[in-house]
Design a protein around this motif. Structure first.
Motif, PDB file in Angstrom:
ATOM      1  N   GLY A  61       9.996   0.436   0.804  1.00 44.53           N
ATOM      2  CA  GLY A  61      11.033   0.778  -0.157  1.00 44.53           C
ATOM      3  C   GLY A  61      11.178   2.279  -0.341  1.00 44.53           C
ATOM      4  N   ASN A  62      12.198   2.671  -1.081  1.00 43.32           N
ATOM      5  CA  ASN A  62      12.420   4.087  -1.380  1.00 43.32           C
ATOM      6  C   ASN A  62      11.284   4.696  -2.181  1.00 43.32           C
ATOM      7  OD1 ASN A  62      14.863   4.104  -0.045  1.00 43.32           O
ATOM      8  ND2 ASN A  62      16.027   3.586  -1.875  1.00 43.32           N
ATOM      9  N   ASP A  63      10.493   3.843  -2.829  1.00 42.25           N
ATOM     10  CA  ASP A  63       9.370   4.331  -3.628  1.00 42.25           C
ATOM     11  C   ASP A  63       8.119   4.596  -2.794  1.00 42.25           C
ATOM     12  OD1 ASP A  63       8.736   1.718  -3.017  1.00 42.25           O
ATOM     13  OD2 ASP A  63       8.490   1.071  -5.082  1.00 42.25           O
ATOM     14  N   GLY A  64       8.183   4.334  -1.481  1.00 45.06           N
ATOM     15  CA  GLY A  64       7.066   4.634  -0.589  1.00 45.06           C
ATOM     16  C   GLY A  64       6.046   3.529  -0.411  1.00 45.06           C
ATOM     17  N   TRP A  65       6.205   2.413  -1.108  1.00 41.37           N
ATOM     18  CA  TRP A  65       5.260   1.298  -0.982  1.00 41.37           C
ATOM     19  C   TRP A  65       5.574   0.496   0.269  1.00 41.37           C
ATOM     20  CZ3 TRP A  65       0.975   0.555  -3.838  1.00 41.37           C
ATOM     21  CH2 TRP A  65       0.870   1.246  -5.044  1.00 41.37           C
ATOM     22  N   LEU A  66       4.561   0.220   1.085  1.00 40.25           N
ATOM     23  CA  LEU A  66       4.704  -0.542   2.321  1.00 40.25           C
ATOM     24  C   LEU A  66       4.294  -1.992   2.091  1.00 40.25           C
ATOM     25  CD1 LEU A  66       5.111  -0.593   5.463  1.00 40.25           C
ATOM     26  CD2 LEU A  66       2.639  -0.265   5.603  1.00 40.25           C
ATOM     27  N   ASP A  67       5.177  -2.911   2.431  1.00 38.25           N
ATOM     28  CA  ASP A  67       4.888  -4.341   2.381  1.00 38.25           C
ATOM     29  C   ASP A  67       4.085  -4.674   3.633  1.00 38.25           C
ATOM     30  OD1 ASP A  67       4.864  -7.113   2.572  1.00 38.25           O
ATOM     31  OD2 ASP A  67       7.000  -7.344   2.201  1.00 38.25           O
ATOM     32  N   THR A  68       2.800  -4.966   3.477  1.00 40.06           N
ATOM     33  CA  THR A  68       1.947  -5.243   4.631  1.00 40.06           C
ATOM     34  C   THR A  68       2.195  -6.620   5.225  1.00 40.06           C
ATOM     35  OG1 THR A  68       0.149  -6.208   3.335  1.00 40.06           O
ATOM     36  CG2 THR A  68       0.128  -3.804   3.665  1.00 40.06           C
ATOM     37  N   GLY A  69       2.798  -7.509   4.439  1.00 43.91           N
ATOM     38  CA  GLY A  69       3.000  -8.870   4.902  1.00 43.91           C
ATOM     39  C   GLY A  69       1.721  -9.697   4.817  1.00 43.91           C
ATOM     40  N   ILE A  70       0.664  -9.105   4.277  1.00 43.74           N
ATOM     41  CA  ILE A  70      -0.619  -9.777   4.165  1.00 43.74           C
ATOM     42  C   ILE A  70      -0.720 -10.454   2.799  1.00 43.74           C
ATOM     43  CG2 ILE A  70      -3.126  -9.483   4.142  1.00 43.74           C
ATOM     44  CD1 ILE A  70      -2.678  -6.980   5.906  1.00 43.74           C
ATOM     45  N   SER A  71      -0.996 -11.746   2.832  1.00 48.29           N
ATOM     46  CA  SER A  71      -1.130 -12.506   1.604  1.00 48.29           C
ATOM     47  C   SER A  71      -2.575 -12.452   1.121  1.00 48.29           C
ATOM     48  CB  SER A  71      -0.716 -13.953   1.845  1.00 48.29           C
ATOM     49  OG  SER A  71      -0.886 -14.711   0.688  1.00 48.29           O
ATOM     50  N   LEU A  72      -2.746 -12.109  -0.129  1.00 49.85           N
ATOM     51  CA  LEU A  72      -4.070 -12.077  -0.742  1.00 49.85           C
ATOM     52  C   LEU A  72      -4.245 -13.355  -1.543  1.00 49.85           C
ATOM     53  CD1 LEU A  72      -6.610 -10.312  -1.412  1.00 49.85           C
ATOM     54  CD2 LEU A  72      -5.417  -9.711  -3.505  1.00 49.85           C
ATOM     55  N   SER A  73      -5.331 -14.038  -1.312  1.00 53.79           N
ATOM     56  CA  SER A  73      -5.544 -15.294  -2.040  1.00 53.79           C
ATOM     57  C   SER A  73      -6.921 -15.335  -2.694  1.00 53.79           C
ATOM     58  CB  SER A  73      -5.373 -16.476  -1.102  1.00 53.79           C
ATOM     59  OG  SER A  73      -6.285 -16.386  -0.025  1.00 53.79           O
ATOM     60  N   GLY A  74      -7.414 -14.174  -3.086  1.00 51.84           N
ATOM     61  CA  GLY A  74      -8.700 -14.129  -3.761  1.00 51.84           C
ATOM     62  C   GLY A  74      -8.848 -12.838  -4.524  1.00 51.84           C
ATOM     63  N   PRO A  75     -10.016 -12.569  -5.051  1.00 50.71           N
ATOM     64  CA  PRO A  75     -10.223 -11.333  -5.828  1.00 50.71           C
ATOM     65  C   PRO A  75      -9.930 -10.089  -5.025  1.00 50.71           C
ATOM     66  CG  PRO A  75     -12.075 -12.830  -6.067  1.00 50.71           C
ATOM     67  CD  PRO A  75     -11.203 -13.393  -5.001  1.00 50.71           C
TER      68      PRO A  75
ATOM     69  N   ILE B  87       0.830  -1.205   0.000  1.00 52.03           N
ATOM     70  CA  ILE B  87       0.000   0.000   0.000  1.00 52.03           C
ATOM     71  C   ILE B  87       0.861   1.250   0.000  1.00 52.03           C
ATOM     72  CG2 ILE B  87      -1.987  -1.093   1.112  1.00 52.03           C
ATOM     73  CD1 ILE B  87      -1.090   0.199   3.729  1.00 52.03           C
ATOM     74  N   LYS B  88       0.273   2.333  -0.509  1.00 53.77           N
ATOM     75  CA  LYS B  88       0.963   3.622  -0.555  1.00 53.77           C
ATOM     76  C   LYS B  88      -0.092   4.710  -0.445  1.00 53.77           C
ATOM     77  CE  LYS B  88       4.180   6.182  -3.486  1.00 53.77           C
ATOM     78  NZ  LYS B  88       4.920   6.150  -4.752  1.00 53.77           N
TER      79      LYS B  88
ATOM     80  N   MET C  53       2.299   4.708   7.286  1.00 52.81           N
ATOM     81  CA  MET C  53       3.373   5.159   8.177  1.00 52.81           C
ATOM     82  C   MET C  53       4.612   5.585   7.399  1.00 52.81           C
ATOM     83  SD  MET C  53       5.184   1.864   9.838  1.00 52.81           S
ATOM     84  CE  MET C  53       6.293   0.827   8.909  1.00 52.81           C
ATOM     85  N   LYS C  54       5.327   6.544   7.951  1.00 56.65           N
ATOM     86  CA  LYS C  54       6.572   7.005   7.341  1.00 56.65           C
ATOM     87  C   LYS C  54       7.707   6.038   7.658  1.00 56.65           C
ATOM     88  CE  LYS C  54       5.281  11.820   7.570  1.00 56.65           C
ATOM     89  NZ  LYS C  54       5.344  12.456   6.311  1.00 56.65           N
ATOM     90  N   GLY C  55       7.595   5.333   8.779  1.00 54.20           N
ATOM     91  CA  GLY C  55       8.621   4.379   9.165  1.00 54.20           C
ATOM     92  C   GLY C  55       8.586   4.136  10.661  1.00 54.20           C
ATOM     93  N   TYR C  56       9.433   3.223  11.096  1.00 56.42           N
ATOM     94  CA  TYR C  56       9.558   2.932  12.523  1.00 56.42           C
ATOM     95  C   TYR C  56      10.407   4.020  13.167  1.00 56.42           C
ATOM     96  CZ  TYR C  56       7.671  -1.664  11.485  1.00 56.42           C
ATOM     97  OH  TYR C  56       6.861  -2.693  11.080  1.00 56.42           O
TER      98      TYR C  56
END
Length: 78
Positions: A63-77, A42-43, A48-51
């Motif tokens: 990442g430097n591009d501002g996208w946050l890895d939520t760690g949430i796996s999506l397994s559907g639409p 998400i972005k 959040m800006k960071g820890y």
């Protein structure tokens, strides 16, 4: 994506205005089309800006591009 006015289990509805979502394939790291499995990134202004004073941990999830890895796996639409 959940349709406004319909009941759906295990959904959160559409993203807020200004919030962007993309699904990334775990194996290839490439963006996936809607409805495919992957990790939610998400972005937006509400992300959040960071820890606090922990740049190393921030770099692990954002990442430097501002996208946050939520760690949430999506397994559907999406």
């Amino acid at each position: 994506m959940r349709v406004i006015g319909s009941k759906a289990l295990y959904t959160v509805g559409p993203a807020l205005d200004g919030v962007h979502i993309r699904i990334i394939d775990l194996e290839t790291g490439k963006e996936m089309p809607s409805g495919k499995e992957g990790i939610i990134y998400i972005k937006g202004p509400n992300v959040m800006k960071g820890y606090y004073r922990n740049f190393e941990e921030t770099r692990k999830v954002k990442g430097n591009d501002g996208w946050l890895d939520t760690g949430i796996s999506l397994s559907g639409p999406a």
